[in-house]
Design a protein around this motif. Structure first.
Motif, PDB file in Angstrom:
ATOM      1  N   GLU A  27       0.808  -1.215   0.000  1.00 21.07           N
ATOM      2  CA  GLU A  27       0.000   0.000   0.000  1.00 21.07           C
ATOM      3  C   GLU A  27       0.844   1.269   0.000  1.00 21.07           C
ATOM      4  N   ILE A  28       1.928   1.277   0.756  1.00 21.09           N
ATOM      5  CA  ILE A  28       2.779   2.481   0.800  1.00 21.09           C
ATOM      6  C   ILE A  28       3.325   2.790  -0.596  1.00 21.09           C
ATOM      7  N   LEU A  29       3.831   1.777  -1.272  1.00 18.65           N
ATOM      8  CA  LEU A  29       4.324   1.979  -2.636  1.00 18.65           C
ATOM      9  C   LEU A  29       3.191   2.423  -3.548  1.00 18.65           C
ATOM     10  N   GLY A  30       2.028   1.797  -3.404  1.00 17.25           N
ATOM     11  CA  GLY A  30       0.887   2.155  -4.243  1.00 17.25           C
ATOM     12  C   GLY A  30       0.470   3.604  -4.080  1.00 17.25           C
ATOM     13  N   VAL A  65      -2.094  11.167   0.035  1.00 20.49           N
ATOM     14  CA  VAL A  65      -1.544  11.552   1.335  1.00 20.49           C
ATOM     15  C   VAL A  65      -2.316  10.860   2.454  1.00 20.49           C
ATOM     16  N   ILE A  66      -3.634  10.815   2.357  1.00 20.80           N
ATOM     17  CA  ILE A  66      -4.446  10.111   3.355  1.00 20.80           C
ATOM     18  C   ILE A  66      -4.052   8.637   3.406  1.00 20.80           C
ATOM     19  N   ARG A  70      -2.447   6.780   6.590  1.00 16.84           N
ATOM     20  CA  ARG A  70      -3.204   5.652   7.166  1.00 16.84           C
ATOM     21  C   ARG A  70      -2.384   4.373   7.219  1.00 16.84           C
ATOM     22  N   TRP A  71      -1.579   4.116   6.185  1.00 17.91           N
ATOM     23  CA  TRP A  71      -0.843   2.863   6.100  1.00 17.91           C
ATOM     24  C   TRP A  71       0.554   2.937   6.694  1.00 17.91           C
TER      25      TRP A  71
END
Length: 72
Positions: A27-30, A65-66, A70-71
């Protein structure tokens, strides 16, 4: 430059969507790719004077950014 921004932004958006949909812990990469894509699309919108498209990129950037917050 417009074509470079369009093609690169599209490729990053596709990669973002696949990473998030795959639910593989990337998710961070995404969301980082989404933020980069929004920046490229914003540059394209600015250069091509597509104001509605440019304003839409602020929403996508905020979503990125959200997601990052969040992740993280």
């Amino acid at each position: 430059m417009i074509t470079l921004f369009e093609v690169t932004g599209s490729a990053l958006a596709i990669a973002y969507a696949l990473l998030i949909a795959s639910n593989t812990g990337n998710e961070i990469l995404g969301f980082t790719l989404l933020l980069a894509s929004a920046g490229l699309f914003a540059a394209w919108g600015l250069l091509d004077k597509r104001w509605a498209f440019l304003s839409l990129q602020f929403f996508y950037a905020a979503s990125a950014v959200i997601g990052l917050v969040r992740w993280a």
